[in-house]
Design a protein around this motif. Structure first.
Motif, PDB file in Angstrom:
ATOM      1  N   LEU A 194     -11.086  -9.716 -42.788  1.00 62.95           N
ATOM      2  CA  LEU A 194     -10.941  -9.031 -41.506  1.00 62.95           C
ATOM      3  C   LEU A 194     -12.132  -9.283 -40.577  1.00 62.95           C
ATOM      4  CD1 LEU A 194      -9.482  -5.609 -42.689  1.00 62.95           C
ATOM      5  CD2 LEU A 194      -8.261  -7.581 -41.766  1.00 62.95           C
ATOM      6  N   GLU A 195     -12.989 -10.221 -40.957  1.00 65.25           N
ATOM      7  CA  GLU A 195     -14.174 -10.552 -40.164  1.00 65.25           C
ATOM      8  C   GLU A 195     -13.943 -11.833 -39.379  1.00 65.25           C
ATOM      9  OE1 GLU A 195     -18.328 -10.282 -41.773  1.00 65.25           O
ATOM     10  OE2 GLU A 195     -18.134 -12.454 -41.603  1.00 65.25           O
ATOM     11  N   ILE A 196     -14.348 -11.828 -38.126  1.00 62.57           N
ATOM     12  CA  ILE A 196     -14.242 -13.022 -37.284  1.00 62.57           C
ATOM     13  C   ILE A 196     -15.622 -13.360 -36.741  1.00 62.57           C
ATOM     14  CG2 ILE A 196     -13.612 -11.645 -35.260  1.00 62.57           C
ATOM     15  CD1 ILE A 196     -11.906 -14.053 -34.331  1.00 62.57           C
ATOM     16  N   VAL A 197     -15.936 -14.645 -36.719  1.00 64.92           N
ATOM     17  CA  VAL A 197     -17.186 -15.138 -36.142  1.00 64.92           C
ATOM     18  C   VAL A 197     -16.808 -16.218 -35.145  1.00 64.92           C
ATOM     19  CG1 VAL A 197     -19.403 -16.261 -36.571  1.00 64.92           C
ATOM     20  CG2 VAL A 197     -18.471 -14.672 -38.258  1.00 64.92           C
ATOM     21  N   ILE A 198     -17.276 -16.068 -33.908  1.00 73.38           N
ATOM     22  CA  ILE A 198     -16.980 -17.079 -32.893  1.00 73.38           C
ATOM     23  C   ILE A 198     -18.269 -17.574 -32.264  1.00 73.38           C
ATOM     24  CG2 ILE A 198     -14.735 -16.046 -32.387  1.00 73.38           C
ATOM     25  CD1 ILE A 198     -15.914 -15.158 -29.672  1.00 73.38           C
ATOM     26  N   ARG A 199     -18.197 -18.784 -31.729  1.00 70.49           N
ATOM     27  CA  ARG A 199     -19.304 -19.367 -30.966  1.00 70.49           C
ATOM     28  C   ARG A 199     -18.707 -19.797 -29.628  1.00 70.49           C
ATOM     29  NH1 ARG A 199     -24.231 -21.046 -31.085  1.00 70.49           N
ATOM     30  NH2 ARG A 199     -24.644 -20.629 -33.253  1.00 70.49           N
ATOM     31  N   VAL A 200     -19.403 -19.445 -28.555  1.00 77.13           N
ATOM     32  CA  VAL A 200     -18.938 -19.793 -27.211  1.00 77.13           C
ATOM     33  C   VAL A 200     -20.072 -20.439 -26.429  1.00 77.13           C
ATOM     34  CG1 VAL A 200     -17.226 -17.934 -27.163  1.00 77.13           C
ATOM     35  CG2 VAL A 200     -19.493 -17.520 -26.249  1.00 77.13           C
ATOM     36  N   GLU A 201     -19.695 -21.102 -25.339  1.00 73.78           N
ATOM     37  CA  GLU A 201     -20.700 -21.728 -24.485  1.00 73.78           C
ATOM     38  C   GLU A 201     -20.306 -21.572 -23.020  1.00 73.78           C
ATOM     39  OE1 GLU A 201     -19.229 -26.388 -24.503  1.00 73.78           O
ATOM     40  OE2 GLU A 201     -20.846 -25.791 -25.846  1.00 73.78           O
ATOM     41  N   VAL A 202     -21.322 -21.573 -22.174  1.00 72.23           N
ATOM     42  CA  VAL A 202     -21.156 -21.487 -20.729  1.00 72.23           C
ATOM     43  C   VAL A 202     -22.008 -22.590 -20.113  1.00 72.23           C
ATOM     44  CG1 VAL A 202     -21.658 -20.099 -18.680  1.00 72.23           C
ATOM     45  CG2 VAL A 202     -20.696 -19.013 -20.693  1.00 72.23           C
ATOM     46  N   ALA A 203     -21.443 -23.313 -19.162  1.00 73.98           N
ATOM     47  CA  ALA A 203     -22.208 -24.344 -18.460  1.00 73.98           C
ATOM     48  C   ALA A 203     -23.201 -23.679 -17.511  1.00 73.98           C
ATOM     49  CB  ALA A 203     -21.276 -25.254 -17.677  1.00 73.98           C
ATOM     50  N   VAL A 204     -24.419 -24.223 -17.472  1.00 69.10           N
ATOM     51  CA  VAL A 204     -25.469 -23.712 -16.599  1.00 69.10           C
ATOM     52  C   VAL A 204     -25.864 -24.831 -15.645  1.00 69.10           C
ATOM     53  CG1 VAL A 204     -27.768 -22.703 -16.496  1.00 69.10           C
ATOM     54  CG2 VAL A 204     -26.324 -22.277 -18.479  1.00 69.10           C
ATOM     55  N   ASN A 205     -25.825 -24.542 -14.357  1.00 70.25           N
ATOM     56  CA  ASN A 205     -26.248 -25.507 -13.340  1.00 70.25           C
ATOM     57  C   ASN A 205     -27.293 -24.839 -12.448  1.00 70.25           C
ATOM     58  OD1 ASN A 205     -24.376 -27.580 -14.095  1.00 70.25           O
ATOM     59  ND2 ASN A 205     -22.789 -26.287 -13.246  1.00 70.25           N
ATOM     60  N   PRO A 206     -28.542 -24.732 -12.945  1.00 69.11           N
ATOM     61  CA  PRO A 206     -29.558 -23.987 -12.192  1.00 69.11           C
ATOM     62  C   PRO A 206     -29.966 -24.652 -10.883  1.00 69.11           C
ATOM     63  CG  PRO A 206     -30.540 -25.048 -14.093  1.00 69.11           C
ATOM     64  CD  PRO A 206     -29.050 -25.267 -14.182  1.00 69.11           C
ATOM     65  N   LEU A 207     -29.939 -25.965 -10.856  1.00 73.91           N
ATOM     66  CA  LEU A 207     -30.317 -26.720  -9.663  1.00 73.91           C
ATOM     67  C   LEU A 207     -29.372 -27.899  -9.509  1.00 73.91           C
ATOM     68  CD1 LEU A 207     -34.186 -26.875 -10.237  1.00 73.91           C
ATOM     69  CD2 LEU A 207     -32.981 -25.374  -8.662  1.00 73.91           C
ATOM     70  N   PRO A 208     -29.189 -28.385  -8.309  1.00 71.17           N
ATOM     71  CA  PRO A 208     -28.355 -29.584  -8.132  1.00 71.17           C
ATOM     72  C   PRO A 208     -28.878 -30.741  -8.978  1.00 71.17           C
ATOM     73  CG  PRO A 208     -28.886 -28.588  -6.010  1.00 71.17           C
ATOM     74  CD  PRO A 208     -29.711 -27.884  -7.053  1.00 71.17           C
ATOM     75  N   GLY A 209     -27.994 -31.347  -9.735  1.00 75.13           N
ATOM     76  CA  GLY A 209     -28.370 -32.465 -10.581  1.00 75.13           C
ATOM     77  C   GLY A 209     -28.921 -32.071 -11.939  1.00 75.13           C
ATOM     78  N   VAL A 210     -29.074 -30.789 -12.177  1.00 78.61           N
ATOM     79  CA  VAL A 210     -29.587 -30.303 -13.457  1.00 78.61           C
ATOM     80  C   VAL A 210     -28.501 -29.449 -14.092  1.00 78.61           C
ATOM     81  CG1 VAL A 210     -31.353 -28.921 -14.601  1.00 78.61           C
ATOM     82  CG2 VAL A 210     -31.950 -30.269 -12.584  1.00 78.61           C
ATOM     83  N   SER A 211     -28.168 -29.753 -15.336  1.00 81.20           N
ATOM     84  CA  SER A 211     -27.138 -28.950 -16.007  1.00 81.20           C
ATOM     85  C   SER A 211     -27.537 -28.724 -17.461  1.00 81.20           C
ATOM     86  CB  SER A 211     -25.779 -29.636 -15.933  1.00 81.20           C
ATOM     87  OG  SER A 211     -25.812 -30.866 -16.611  1.00 81.20           O
ATOM     88  N   GLY A 212     -26.956 -27.706 -18.007  1.00 83.94           N
ATOM     89  CA  GLY A 212     -27.221 -27.368 -19.395  1.00 83.94           C
ATOM     90  C   GLY A 212     -26.106 -26.496 -19.923  1.00 83.94           C
ATOM     91  N   VAL A 213     -26.285 -26.000 -21.128  1.00 81.41           N
ATOM     92  CA  VAL A 213     -25.279 -25.164 -21.763  1.00 81.41           C
ATOM     93  C   VAL A 213     -25.978 -23.972 -22.408  1.00 81.41           C
ATOM     94  CG1 VAL A 213     -23.545 -25.070 -23.589  1.00 81.41           C
ATOM     95  CG2 VAL A 213     -23.759 -27.118 -22.215  1.00 81.41           C
ATOM     96  N   ALA A 214     -25.450 -22.795 -22.155  1.00 76.11           N
ATOM     97  CA  ALA A 214     -25.923 -21.592 -22.842  1.00 76.11           C
ATOM     98  C   ALA A 214     -24.923 -21.287 -23.948  1.00 76.11           C
ATOM     99  CB  ALA A 214     -26.014 -20.420 -21.867  1.00 76.11           C
ATOM    100  N   GLU A 215     -25.406 -21.010 -25.147  1.00 78.89           N
ATOM    101  CA  GLU A 215     -24.532 -20.760 -26.292  1.00 78.89           C
ATOM    102  C   GLU A 215     -24.845 -19.406 -26.910  1.00 78.89           C
ATOM    103  OE1 GLU A 215     -25.611 -24.098 -28.743  1.00 78.89           O
ATOM    104  OE2 GLU A 215     -23.829 -25.186 -28.110  1.00 78.89           O
ATOM    105  N   ALA A 216     -23.810 -18.811 -27.498  1.00 80.75           N
ATOM    106  CA  ALA A 216     -24.002 -17.549 -28.227  1.00 80.75           C
ATOM    107  C   ALA A 216     -22.924 -17.451 -29.294  1.00 80.75           C
ATOM    108  CB  ALA A 216     -23.921 -16.355 -27.285  1.00 80.75           C
ATOM    109  N   ALA A 217     -23.228 -16.699 -30.328  1.00 81.42           N
ATOM    110  CA  ALA A 217     -22.271 -16.438 -31.396  1.00 81.42           C
ATOM    111  C   ALA A 217     -22.166 -14.929 -31.561  1.00 81.42           C
ATOM    112  CB  ALA A 217     -22.710 -17.086 -32.694  1.00 81.42           C
ATOM    113  N   ALA A 218     -21.008 -14.483 -32.025  1.00 77.46           N
ATOM    114  CA  ALA A 218     -20.813 -13.057 -32.268  1.00 77.46           C
ATOM    115  C   ALA A 218     -19.896 -12.878 -33.465  1.00 77.46           C
ATOM    116  CB  ALA A 218     -20.222 -12.373 -31.045  1.00 77.46           C
TER     117      ALA A 218
END
Length: 110
Positions: A70-94
């Motif tokens: 009955l336990e679930i573990v997921i990992r998700v990500e969100v794209a981060v674009n703090p400045l034009p031409g700069v991108s990254g990914v924020a990740e978290a698990a729950a």
């Protein structure tokens, strides 16, 4: 002097954007895991589909999902674009589910 102020302003905006993305990805992971846990009894397919829907509704993309009992573990990500031409990914698990297998009681049980 003006160039320094502009650079500091851009740095502040980049840090702010990264912090917002971090909060967004954590919220999406938590809410997705809680939603998936409601369906964990129906199996991994139903639980992970529900978790993915809630993660997407909160602006994230689910990258991993596992269900064990009955336990679930997921990992998700969100794209981060703090400045034009700069991108990254924020990740978290729950993780969501009962505290322990002993915590699960059947209706009408002790």
């Amino acid at each position: 002097m003006g160039l320094v102020l502009v650079a500091l302003g851009l740095a502040g905006a980049a840090v702010g954007s990264a912090r917002v993305a971090r909060h967004q990805v954590r919220n999406a992971a938590d809410l997705g895991a809680l939603a998936g846990a409601q369906r964990a009894i129906e199996g991994e397919g139903a639980a992970c589909a529900q978790a993915a829907r809630y993660a997407a509704a909160n602006g994230a993309r689910m990258t991993r999902c596992t269900v064990s009992g009955l336990e679930i573990v997921i990992r998700v990500e969100v794209a981060v674009n703090p400045l034009p031409g700069v991108s990254g990914v924020a990740e978290a698990a729950a993780r969501a589910g009962p505290v322990s297998a002993d915590a699960v009681t059947v209706a009408g049980g002790p």
